[in-house]
Design a protein around this motif. Structure first.
Motif, mmCIF file in Angstrom:
data_model
loop_
_atom_site.group_PDB
_atom_site.id
_atom_site.type_symbol
_atom_site.label_atom_id
_atom_site.label_comp_id
_atom_site.label_asym_id
_atom_site.label_seq_id
_atom_site.Cartn_x
_atom_site.Cartn_y
_atom_site.Cartn_z
ATOM 1 N N PRO A 31 10.143 -2.980 -8.838
ATOM 2 C CA PRO A 31 10.706 -4.332 -8.764
ATOM 3 C C PRO A 31 10.725 -4.864 -7.269
ATOM 4 O O PRO A 31 10.696 -4.127 -6.197
ATOM 5 N N GLY A 32 10.247 -6.071 -6.928
ATOM 6 C CA GLY A 32 10.402 -6.919 -5.591
ATOM 7 C C GLY A 32 9.044 -6.272 -4.942
ATOM 8 O O GLY A 32 8.983 -6.565 -3.872
ATOM 9 N N ALA A 33 7.896 -5.363 -5.414
ATOM 10 C CA ALA A 33 7.207 -4.826 -4.484
ATOM 11 C C ALA A 33 5.857 -5.669 -4.425
ATOM 12 O O ALA A 33 5.177 -5.824 -3.306
ATOM 13 N N GLY A 34 5.319 -6.494 -5.548
ATOM 14 C CA GLY A 34 4.393 -7.277 -5.422
ATOM 15 C C GLY A 34 2.976 -6.319 -5.656
ATOM 16 O O GLY A 34 2.986 -4.954 -6.035
ATOM 17 N N ILE A 35 1.634 -7.053 -5.528
ATOM 18 C CA ILE A 35 0.740 -6.308 -5.635
ATOM 19 C C ILE A 35 0.344 -5.429 -4.254
ATOM 20 O O ILE A 35 0.358 -5.710 -3.105
ATOM 21 N N ASP A 36 -0.170 -4.094 -4.846
ATOM 22 C CA ASP A 36 -0.512 -3.198 -3.493
ATOM 23 C C ASP A 36 -1.866 -3.466 -3.186
ATOM 24 O O ASP A 36 -2.959 -2.654 -3.859
ATOM 25 N N PHE A 37 -2.422 -4.295 -2.240
ATOM 26 C CA PHE A 37 -3.746 -4.591 -1.982
ATOM 27 C C PHE A 37 -4.460 -3.277 -1.335
ATOM 28 O O PHE A 37 -5.668 -3.303 -1.581
#
Length: 657
Positions: A122-128
């Motif tokens: 939660p809240g992390a977004g995409i790990d580019f």
């Protein structure tokens, strides 16, 4: 060689005209019952390339393995993106379990199940960073897969071409061992089609099908493994399509195979017709058979068109049928996969990977189906080539051959029997003796067996009984090379090869010096017309030697025999194509050539054999008279009648006129 005047059997031919008949070896139009045995034999041709094929298989396995791993890793990348998007919409500090409980409490069970099956932060977004590593890994995998695929294709090309090299070599060697009766039964164009077009088609079929079949089969195996790992349920749906595709492919292939056989049969017939009519182009024009020849061509071309169209059309249905089945499977997997994602039993990336696998799964199956038309065509051609390889060879030379001492040319026919077919005897009991230095003339009506006699001396055919001895040695106990090295032939039909005049004369003895070639040319009066040509002895003759006259071609063949200096000389109407003055000169050259050598002269112009030591009058394979010219005239028999008819006819015509 064996023709009507020798009593050899002739066969009707599709195109008509002169040449050898081919009906006896025509291919059946029905589907071959030897499809799988021929495939097995084709694979057997690759046995000498075992190491190369193992290497090819290794590169194929590596390429396919990397290719089937790629979608699974791409699916993981899709999961990273999808999970990152969903994670960014969930406030930080809230756990995944709390979100699922809230959704269930709100009655959104489907969303709750889907989120429960995902890996969220939660809240992390995409790990580019992780996404970049995944994409670079996929790129490396596909680059390596392509590299291994290239190496597989490169090595396989070498394997196939070396195999075809050996096949062509074996066919060439076989053609040098088959008896003359084999080539007598087959049209020249048909035989050429088998050793050129059919072998090329086998090479093309192997080149295109081997790599594709190897890759497709291994891809199917690899994909099934990955699909089972990804989703056993969806795998069952995909695998159900295999028996459906096999049934469709078998049904279509069974109908198209007979047309592929007919296609290559008609190709051979058309080649034979074109070769025959091109060779006899002037005769076709002279006798006004252009329209008939064109009509025959149109018929053969039409038959080839129909067989080729049906073969390609029916076999071409395989690919669309496979694609149709594959699309049905794709729809079923997409629907069931969507339900699985919605129920939280699978991630979106795994469904995406499985859909890619399903497309890759049906594609090699479709390719295998599409390869069947090429395989069938190649098998049809291979069967025709193998028929040549399986032809009955001539009797082998003895393991411990005898050889005649010296080059005297003492030839004896001792109760010789011979027939072209068992039920049609030609020579039943023939005996005579040709002493060294004698000139033996053989005369008689067409079909009497004159050329057959010559063929037996050369061992183009084997005796049915009795024996022939050369210098007290049975010729059947000599090697053919030894026997024929002692024999020179000048035929009525001139055979010259594309090349220079010097090369054609030197064909009589390859190791002859320039001076010996020129001496032979001078002795046979070739030198005088060669000197008048712009390039002299370097004048290049075309395939049919149409850039010199018929008489000049005959003189070159005589010079070739002169250069060989054989102990036995065979002249089959050798001077029939030269003018009267040249004939006198050539006869003088032949008198010098025949010194201390046994000569057999087949002649229709009886004036050319009056000086022969012995004249054999043949009829129906038997010697009906023999003796000198004077003795036979005095006897008043068959020879006297022939001689009188030949010289009296012009006078009678003159009176009647």
């Amino acid at each position: 060689m064996a023709d009507q005047k020798s009593g050899a059997p002739r066969h009707p031919r599709p195109g008509g005209g002169p040449g050898h008949g081919g009906a006896a070896l025509a291919m059946p139009v029905e589907r071959s019952a030897n499809f799988w045995p021929i495939v097995k034999r084709l694979i057997g041709l690759l046995r000498p390339e075992r190491l190369g094929m193992i290497t090819v298989l290794g590169f194929t396995v590596l390429s396919v393995t990397l290719s089937v791993i790629g979608p699974r890793i791409l699916g993981a990348g899709t999961d990273l993106i999808f999970s990152g998007v969903i994670s960014s919409q969930i406030p930080a500090g809230v756990t995944q379990e709390q979100v699922v409980d809230q959704l269930r409490a709100a009655g959104e069970t489907t969303k709750a199940d889907m989120i429960q099956g995902m890996d969220l932060v939660p809240g992390a977004g995409i790990d580019f960073g992780q996404l970049r590593n995944v994409l670079l890994g996929v790129l490396a995998i596909y680059v390596l897969a392509s590299l291994f695929g290239y190496l597989q294709g490169y090595l396989l090309n070498g394997v196939v071409q070396r195999t075809m090299y050996r096949l062509r070599r074996d066919v060439e060697a076989k053609l040098n061992t088959v008896p003359l009766s084999y080539t007598d039964r087959m049209q020249r164009g048909e035989l050429l089609s088998r050793v050129t077009n059919d072998i090329d088609n086998v090479a093309q079929s192997l080149q295109q099908t081997l790599a594709q079949l190897l890759t497709s089969v291994l891809t199917v195996v690899g994909i099934i493994v990955m699909m089972v790992v990804t989703s056993p349920l969806l795998t069952i749906i995909a695998v159900v399509s295999i028996p459906v595709m096999l049934v469709v492919t078998r049904a279509i292939a069974k109908r198209s195979q007979k047309y592929f056989i007919a296609q290559w049969k008609h190709t051979g017939e058309l080649n034979a017709h074109v070769e025959e009519n091109y060779t006899g182009h002037s005769l076709v024009k002279v006798f006004g058979h252009t329209k008939a020849s064109r009509k025959d061509f149109e018929g053969l071309n039409g038959s080839l068109y129909e067989a080729s169209f049906k073969a390609q059309f029916i076999s071409g249905i395989i690919m669309p049928a496979m694609m149709f089945v594959g699309n049905l499977v794709y729809v079923a997997i997409a629907v069931v996969g969507g339900i699985q994602v919605a129920g939280g039993h699978m991630t979106l990336g795994r469904v995406q990977a499985f859909i890619q696998y399903s497309r890759q799964f049906t594609q090699p199956l479709s390719q295998i189906g599409a390869m069947m038309n090429l395989l069938q065509s190649g098998v049809a051609s291979a069967e025709r080539v193998f028929e040549v390889l399986d032809a009955e060879p001539q009797r082998p030379d003895p393991a411990h051959p005898d050889t005649a001492e010296g080059t005297h040319g003492h030839l004896v026919f001792d109760h010789v029997k011979f027939s072209y077919t068992p039920d049609e005897p030609l020579i039943e009991d023939l005996s005579f003796e040709a002493k060294p230095g004698q000139t033996i003339a053989i005369v008689g009506p067409t079909g009497a067996g004159k050329t057959t006699l010559v063929n037996l001396i050369m061992r183009f055919y084997e005796l049915g009984g009795g024996r022939i001895t050369l210098d007290d040695v049975d010729i059947s106990k000599m090697t053919r090379a030894d026997l024929r090295s002692r024999t020179g032939m000048v035929l009525q039909d001139t055979w010259l090869f594309a090349g220079t005049i010097r090369d054609n004369i030197a064909y009589g003895r390859i190791d002859a010096t320039e001076d010996e070639i020129v001496d032979a040319a001078r002795a046979t009066y070739v030198d005088r017309f060669v000197r008048a040509l712009p390039d002299g002895y370097d004048t290049v003759l075309n395939d049919e030697a149409t850039n010199i006259s018929i008489g000049q071609k005959q003189l070159i063949t005589i010079a070739r025999a002169y250069l060989a200096r054989p102990s036995i000389l065979i002249l089959d109407e050798a001077t029939s194509s030269v003018d009267t003055r040249t004939e006198v000169l050539v006869q003088k050259a032949m008198n010098a050539l025949r010194a201390d050598r046994t000569s057999f002269v087949i002649a229709h112009r009886l004036s050319t054999i009056r000086d022969a030591d012995l004249i054999l009058v043949m009829n129906h394979g038997a010697i009906v008279e023999q003796g000198s010219h004077a003795e036979l005239i005095a006897a008043g028999g068959v020879y006297a009648d022939l001689y009188e008819a030949q010289f009296a006819a012009p006078a009678t015509d003159e009176v009647v006129g």
